[in-house]
Design a protein around this motif. Sequence first.
Motif, PDB file in Angstrom:
ATOM      1  N   HIS A  79      59.930  51.667 133.632  1.00 61.02           N
ATOM      2  CA  HIS A  79      60.548  51.878 134.942  1.00 61.02           C
ATOM      3  C   HIS A  79      61.953  51.302 134.926  1.00 61.02           C
ATOM      4  O   HIS A  79      62.278  50.449 134.087  1.00 61.02           O
ATOM      5  CB  HIS A  79      59.717  51.261 136.082  1.00 61.02           C
ATOM      6  N   ARG A 135      52.250  47.521 131.325  1.00 64.11           N
ATOM      7  CA  ARG A 135      52.627  48.770 130.662  1.00 64.11           C
ATOM      8  C   ARG A 135      53.945  48.704 129.915  1.00 64.11           C
ATOM      9  O   ARG A 135      54.299  49.643 129.207  1.00 64.11           O
ATOM     10  CB  ARG A 135      52.690  49.900 131.691  1.00 64.11           C
ATOM     11  N   SER A 186      46.065  50.245 143.068  1.00 66.02           N
ATOM     12  CA  SER A 186      44.934  50.416 142.159  1.00 66.02           C
ATOM     13  C   SER A 186      44.534  49.135 141.452  1.00 66.02           C
ATOM     14  O   SER A 186      43.357  48.960 141.105  1.00 66.02           O
ATOM     15  CB  SER A 186      45.256  51.495 141.115  1.00 66.02           C
ATOM     16  N   ASN A 187      45.484  48.222 141.239  1.00 66.47           N
ATOM     17  CA  ASN A 187      45.204  47.062 140.402  1.00 66.47           C
ATOM     18  C   ASN A 187      45.267  45.719 141.136  1.00 66.47           C
ATOM     19  O   ASN A 187      44.647  44.759 140.673  1.00 66.47           O
ATOM     20  CB  ASN A 187      46.193  47.025 139.231  1.00 66.47           C
ATOM     21  N   TYR A 236      60.516  55.897 140.236  1.00 58.05           N
ATOM     22  CA  TYR A 236      59.514  54.930 139.779  1.00 58.05           C
ATOM     23  C   TYR A 236      58.783  54.228 140.935  1.00 58.05           C
ATOM     24  O   TYR A 236      57.742  53.614 140.712  1.00 58.05           O
ATOM     25  CB  TYR A 236      60.181  53.875 138.891  1.00 58.05           C
ATOM     26  N   TYR A 238      53.395  45.709 136.800  1.00 60.08           N
ATOM     27  CA  TYR A 238      53.508  46.975 136.064  1.00 60.08           C
ATOM     28  C   TYR A 238      54.183  46.745 134.716  1.00 60.08           C
ATOM     29  O   TYR A 238      53.756  47.277 133.686  1.00 60.08           O
ATOM     30  CB  TYR A 238      54.290  47.966 136.910  1.00 60.08           C
ATOM     31  N   GLU A 280      51.523  52.915 143.545  1.00 58.97           N
ATOM     32  CA  GLU A 280      50.173  53.330 143.172  1.00 58.97           C
ATOM     33  C   GLU A 280      49.529  52.297 142.252  1.00 58.97           C
ATOM     34  O   GLU A 280      48.330  52.020 142.340  1.00 58.97           O
ATOM     35  CB  GLU A 280      50.226  54.700 142.492  1.00 58.97           C
ATOM     36  N   HIS A 281      50.317  51.722 141.368  1.00 59.63           N
ATOM     37  CA  HIS A 281      49.816  50.667 140.486  1.00 59.63           C
ATOM     38  C   HIS A 281      49.360  49.458 141.297  1.00 59.63           C
ATOM     39  O   HIS A 281      48.311  48.868 140.993  1.00 59.63           O
ATOM     40  CB  HIS A 281      50.919  50.258 139.502  1.00 59.63           C
ATOM     41  N   TYR A 282      50.139  49.106 142.315  1.00 62.14           N
ATOM     42  CA  TYR A 282      49.750  47.980 143.172  1.00 62.14           C
ATOM     43  C   TYR A 282      48.433  48.262 143.889  1.00 62.14           C
ATOM     44  O   TYR A 282      47.531  47.418 143.914  1.00 62.14           O
ATOM     45  CB  TYR A 282      50.856  47.704 144.194  1.00 62.14           C
ATOM     46  N   PRO A 323      57.033  55.430 143.589  1.00 62.45           N
ATOM     47  CA  PRO A 323      55.657  55.876 143.857  1.00 62.45           C
ATOM     48  C   PRO A 323      54.652  55.384 142.830  1.00 62.45           C
ATOM     49  O   PRO A 323      53.543  54.964 143.187  1.00 62.45           O
ATOM     50  CB  PRO A 323      55.776  57.398 143.861  1.00 62.45           C
ATOM     51  N   ARG A 324      55.019  55.406 141.554  1.00 57.11           N
ATOM     52  CA  ARG A 324      54.053  54.980 140.537  1.00 57.11           C
ATOM     53  C   ARG A 324      53.823  53.470 140.576  1.00 57.11           C
ATOM     54  O   ARG A 324      52.710  53.013 140.304  1.00 57.11           O
ATOM     55  CB  ARG A 324      54.509  55.432 139.150  1.00 57.11           C
ATOM     56  N   VAL A 325      54.857  52.699 140.940  1.00 54.87           N
ATOM     57  CA  VAL A 325      54.679  51.248 141.064  1.00 54.87           C
ATOM     58  C   VAL A 325      53.795  50.925 142.262  1.00 54.87           C
ATOM     59  O   VAL A 325      52.926  50.044 142.189  1.00 54.87           O
ATOM     60  CB  VAL A 325      56.051  50.552 141.173  1.00 54.87           C
TER      61      VAL A 325
END
Length: 358
Positions: free
Chosen positions: A234, A229, A181-182, A171, A225, A177-179, A173-175
């Motif tokens: 996660h 979501r 991007s957002n 989880y 996140y 990436e979320h940071y 990498p996706r967290v």
Amino acid sequence: MANKPTADQSTTQSGRSRAASPVTTRSDTSSNSKASSPSEAPKNQIDFQFLNFSHPSDAKASRARRTVRSHVTRRQHAQETALQATRKAQSFHDTSAEPEQPPATLRKHAVTLPSHRPTTLELASSSSTSAPITSSPETSSASPSPTTSPDQPSICRIDPSEVYPEEWHPYIPRVMEHYLSNLAVDIPDLDGPVTKGLLRTRFFPLIMTDAAPLHAVMLVAASHYSKVRGSRLHAIDLLQLRGMAIREINAALEDGRRATSDQLIAAVAKMASYEALFGDRDIFNTHMTGLTRMVTLRGGLPNLGLDGLLERILLWIDANATLIVGRHLYFDKNAFPTTAVHPRPDPQRFAGGIVRQP
């Protein structure tokens, strides 16, 4: 017919023939050839010596036996001499070479947490923090030495898989990436009129050089996140991650190399952001009060690193977080002169689109 002799011996097929047969067929050296010395023999070959017999019974004569023993002894001596020379050369090489320094390792924060999780920062007093502190191996942090620039080649980047529990790894990498991007979006008050995306290109590389800001940013990112979501998407334990961040910050405050570094100032600032958006407003005040003291020890906002970016980030957090929690500015213009412009608050952009309920 007599049995075949052992190594270095040959038999004749006719009593009248005086031709010699070699031990093997690898060499056609004549009977008058001399045995090659060990240094002259090729590396992957054996130096041969040939014996001439007129009859198979001659192989049992004492003279032949002495010749065989002598040849074997010389061969063994040559091999032993070569082996000793190789060992001596290897020993000389090992003692003359510089020993490798063991790489700095990162602590396994996830498994070294105390049974109770701290909730507040233990900021040292001005008198104890202003002077360099010599830390022992037991108390020093495993994070890299602080710097005002993450671009120096000696600075190590932290591998998140080395500091977080294994069940979090899918989880992370996706967290992150979320940071990016957002939350690490283009902000004019931070980027300036020409450059864009400094939170991604300058600030994010900085936080990856020290565990304290890494934990703090991961905490903000994972909390955001979950808010956007859902917490079940996660497996990151936010309470455990918060404890890791505070524990690492407290350890860094005891280390003279890190106590007022850009990395630690960034970590405390991000923890203040977390408390303003998701946590306790009183603890937010604790973080911001400690942050102002750290900036004072650094000599003021203009002395922070990243070519003024860290200074602008602190002013951005101050303007927005204080508006969200309903407090006064901590970096007042009169108390903290600055070369940057105090930004107008933009809570929606600061919070990545979420709104905290009163």
